[in-house]
Design a protein around this motif. Structure first.
Motif, short mmCIF file in Angstrom:
data_model
loop_
_atom_site.label_atom_id
_atom_site.label_comp_id
_atom_site.label_asym_id
_atom_site.label_seq_id
_atom_site.Cartn_x
_atom_site.Cartn_y
_atom_site.Cartn_z
N ASP A 12 22.84 13.40 -25.26
CA ASP A 12 23.00 14.65 -24.01
C ASP A 12 22.74 15.90 -24.95
N LYS A 13 21.51 16.65 -24.75
CA LYS A 13 21.54 17.93 -25.37
C LYS A 13 22.64 18.64 -25.09
N MET A 14 23.37 18.50 -24.42
CA MET A 14 24.66 19.56 -23.84
C MET A 14 25.66 18.88 -24.66
N GLY A 15 25.76 17.91 -25.20
CA GLY A 15 26.94 17.22 -25.85
C GLY A 15 27.25 17.92 -27.07
N VAL A 16 28.24 17.22 -28.06
CA VAL A 16 28.61 17.58 -29.31
C VAL A 16 27.63 17.36 -30.41
N LYS A 17 27.18 18.34 -31.31
CA LYS A 17 26.48 18.06 -32.33
C LYS A 17 27.42 17.21 -33.52
N LEU A 18 26.82 16.17 -33.68
CA LEU A 18 27.33 15.20 -34.66
C LEU A 18 26.24 14.75 -35.76
N PRO A 19 26.38 14.22 -37.19
CA PRO A 19 25.79 13.65 -37.82
C PRO A 19 25.22 12.34 -37.39
N SER A 20 23.97 12.06 -37.27
CA SER A 20 23.51 10.70 -36.90
C SER A 20 23.65 9.74 -37.49
N PRO A 21 23.90 8.51 -37.29
CA PRO A 21 24.02 7.44 -37.98
C PRO A 21 22.73 7.06 -39.14
N GLU A 22 23.13 6.29 -40.07
CA GLU A 22 21.89 5.74 -40.93
C GLU A 22 21.53 4.66 -40.23
N LYS A 23 20.15 4.19 -40.71
CA LYS A 23 19.32 3.07 -40.24
C LYS A 23 20.26 1.93 -40.13
N LYS A 24 21.12 1.42 -41.14
CA LYS A 24 21.66 0.19 -41.20
C LYS A 24 23.20 0.22 -40.71
N GLU A 25 23.42 1.49 -40.08
CA GLU A 25 24.69 1.78 -39.51
C GLU A 25 24.91 1.21 -38.22
N LEU A 26 25.99 0.37 -37.86
CA LEU A 26 26.10 0.10 -36.48
C LEU A 26 27.04 1.18 -35.87
N VAL A 27 26.51 1.56 -34.63
CA VAL A 27 27.31 2.64 -33.96
C VAL A 27 28.21 1.68 -33.13
N PRO A 51 37.79 7.48 -26.38
CA PRO A 51 36.75 6.68 -27.54
C PRO A 51 36.55 7.36 -28.54
N LEU A 52 36.68 6.64 -29.63
CA LEU A 52 36.58 6.99 -30.95
C LEU A 52 35.12 6.36 -31.66
N LEU A 53 34.45 7.45 -32.14
CA LEU A 53 32.94 7.06 -32.73
C LEU A 53 33.21 6.63 -34.12
N PHE A 54 32.50 5.47 -34.25
CA PHE A 54 32.40 4.81 -35.68
C PHE A 54 30.90 4.58 -36.10
N TYR A 55 30.73 4.82 -37.37
CA TYR A 55 29.36 4.24 -37.72
C TYR A 55 29.88 3.33 -38.74
N ASN A 56 29.68 1.89 -38.63
CA ASN A 56 30.16 0.75 -39.37
C ASN A 56 31.66 1.02 -39.20
N ASN A 57 32.22 1.22 -40.28
CA ASN A 57 33.73 1.57 -40.33
C ASN A 57 34.32 2.90 -40.74
N ARG A 58 33.02 3.84 -40.77
CA ARG A 58 33.14 5.29 -40.86
C ARG A 58 33.67 6.05 -39.72
N PHE A 59 34.87 6.54 -39.54
CA PHE A 59 35.21 7.42 -38.40
C PHE A 59 34.65 8.66 -38.52
N ILE A 60 33.92 8.86 -37.18
CA ILE A 60 33.13 10.36 -37.08
C ILE A 60 33.88 11.14 -36.28
N GLY A 61 34.74 10.65 -35.28
CA GLY A 61 35.32 11.55 -34.37
C GLY A 61 35.59 11.09 -32.90
N ALA A 62 36.54 11.97 -32.28
CA ALA A 62 36.99 11.56 -30.82
C ALA A 62 36.16 12.45 -30.13
#
Length: 435
Positions: A342-357, A396-407
């Motif tokens: 959502d463009k109104m959402g929080v700006k976050l680094p996007s995952p790499e191609k091989k990373e599972l969200v 909900p806590l956001l992860f890319y693979n096992n990398r913690f991105i944020g709440a």
């Protein structure tokens, strides 16, 4: 009665009349039809079929035919009740009003045909429950909840007067045979108790309504004198600041607690229940995390505030939810809403191609969040952000693979070792910290 009705509905144009087809609502419908001849008003009828009586479908048909005869738009809704449950009267009333509110149009005012006898019955039922001034105030002629206005135009008129008027105007109405079933509390009062009281004291019904009015006036006076205290204690998020409550007199404390609970539109706990809030929650040790359950809700304390909540949902501590199709919204368990781009959402680094969200509800280790200088464990981060204990495992806590991105929507992890080339925008809709 027409003149009294006109005064009561002065400058009001749009109405939704609750039409059961019984004597009272039939009189109110025909009073509105007469008023419409001299005053520019618009009204519809709504009939709720509870399916509790073998004749209930016939009653719906009667209401439909009567409205068609007088060109009154009518909405007919069926409501199914579980007959095995207790307190059928209360549950039927609750479901009835839910349907009424659901079908109310903008600018419409709800009209119900409660009369003087109904007021007396309500007063006695409140007395039976051991209610205070607020409960004994019974029904008000004019009631406003949020933007919904509810008027009871016949509240000062006794049932005999309504029946005489109906017969004089040759009206047809439904006689509900279940009204003679004294297993229902209201019918028991109506058929067995009130006639005896009225025979002994002819003005008993009017005196009951006078007492209800006095209780209502006293309740208003109490609220007036406690307004300043309430403003200092009731917060904008409907929590209750208890910093200085333990030093107040019990009578004042009860008024504040009742006012606070009423803001949540839930059933008021008993006198003992209010006392338990003081002894078990407000007066408990600072280090404790006390709670009290009342039927369909519970009261908890976190730091110096009280929270009134629905029962806490099952823990999601060990759940992992993979978000493979990130172009579509991800539904969350426990009715926590969904995660979406959502463009109104929080700006976050996007995952790499091989990373599972993936979404989790716990994270081990120490983390540096944006705006802070030192790493902290997740528990300390929640404390820093003043997030109550019972909400933490439902965020909900956001992860890319096992990398913690944020709440989502609450904090973002700061990682100096990773270069960010692309961003995306995420929203957590209907998240629990806003409830």
């Amino acid at each position: 009665m027409i003149k009294e009705l006109e005064k009561m509905l002065y400058k009001k144009k749009y109405f939704l009349i609750c039409y059961s087809g019984g004597l009272d609502s039939t009189v109110l419908l025909h009073l509105l039809l007469k008023l419409k001849k001299t005053k520019k008003i618009f009204f519809r009828a709504i009939h709720i079929n509870h399916k509790l009586n073998i004749n209930s479908d016939n009653w719906s048909d009667h209401c439909k035919k009567e409205c068609k005869k007088y060109n009154v738009p009518i909405v007919i809704k069926n409501v199914n009740l579980n007959l095995k449950k207790n307190n059928i009267e209360s549950k039927a009333r609750s479901m009835r009003y839910k349907e009424i509110y659901k079908n109310l149009l903008p600018k419409e005012i709800i009209l119900t045909a409660h009369n003087l006898n109904d007021q007396c019955e309500t007063f006695l039922l409140a007395l039976k429950r051991g209610s205070g001034p607020k409960g004994l105030s019974s029904m008000s002629t004019y009631k406003k909840i949020d933007n919904i206005i509810h008027i009871r135009p016949l509240l000062q008129i006794d049932r005999n007067t309504l029946e005489k008027w109906a017969k004089k105007n040759k009206l047809k109405w439904i006689e509900d045979n279940s009204n003679w079933d004294t297993n229902y509390d209201r019918n028991f009062l109506r058929r067995k108790i009130i006639p005896i009281l009225k025979e002994r004291w002819p003005k008993f019904i009017k005196n009951c309504t006078r007492s209800a009015k006095i209780c209502s006036e006293q309740e208003e006076a109490l609220n007036y004198f406690t307004t300043d205290i309430i403003k200092k204690t009731v917060c904008t998020d409907k929590t209750l600041n208890i910093t200085n409550l333990k030093y107040l007199k019990k009578e004042i404390l009860n008024i504040i607690l009742r006012h606070w609970i009423s803001l949540h539109h839930v059933n008021m706990p008993s006198y003992k229940g209010l006392y338990k809030i003081f002894t078990d929650i407000i007066n408990s040790k600072k280090s404790a995390s006390p709670k009290i359950s009342f039927k369909k809700y519970e009261i908890r304390r976190y730091r110096k505030k009280l929270y009134l909540l629905k029962p806490i949902l099952p823990s999601l501590k060990n759940r992992i939810i993979f978000w493979h199709k990130t172009q579509t919204s991800l539904a969350l368990p426990n009715q926590l809403g969904y995660v979406t781009q959502d463009k109104m959402g929080v700006k976050l680094p996007s995952p790499e191609k091989k990373e599972l969200v993936n979404i989790r509800f716990q994270a081990n280790g120490s983390f540096l969040i944006e705006g802070q200088k030192h790493k902290k464990k997740l528990k300390k981060i929640w404390q820093l952000l003043n997030i109550p204990i019972w909400q933490r495992e439902n965020i909900p806590l956001l992860f890319y693979n096992n990398r913690f991105i944020g709440a989502l929507g609450i904090f973002t992890i700061k990682n100096k070792n990773i270069k960010v080339y692309h961003y995306w925008y995420l929203s957590w809709c209907n998240y629990i910290t806003k409830q």
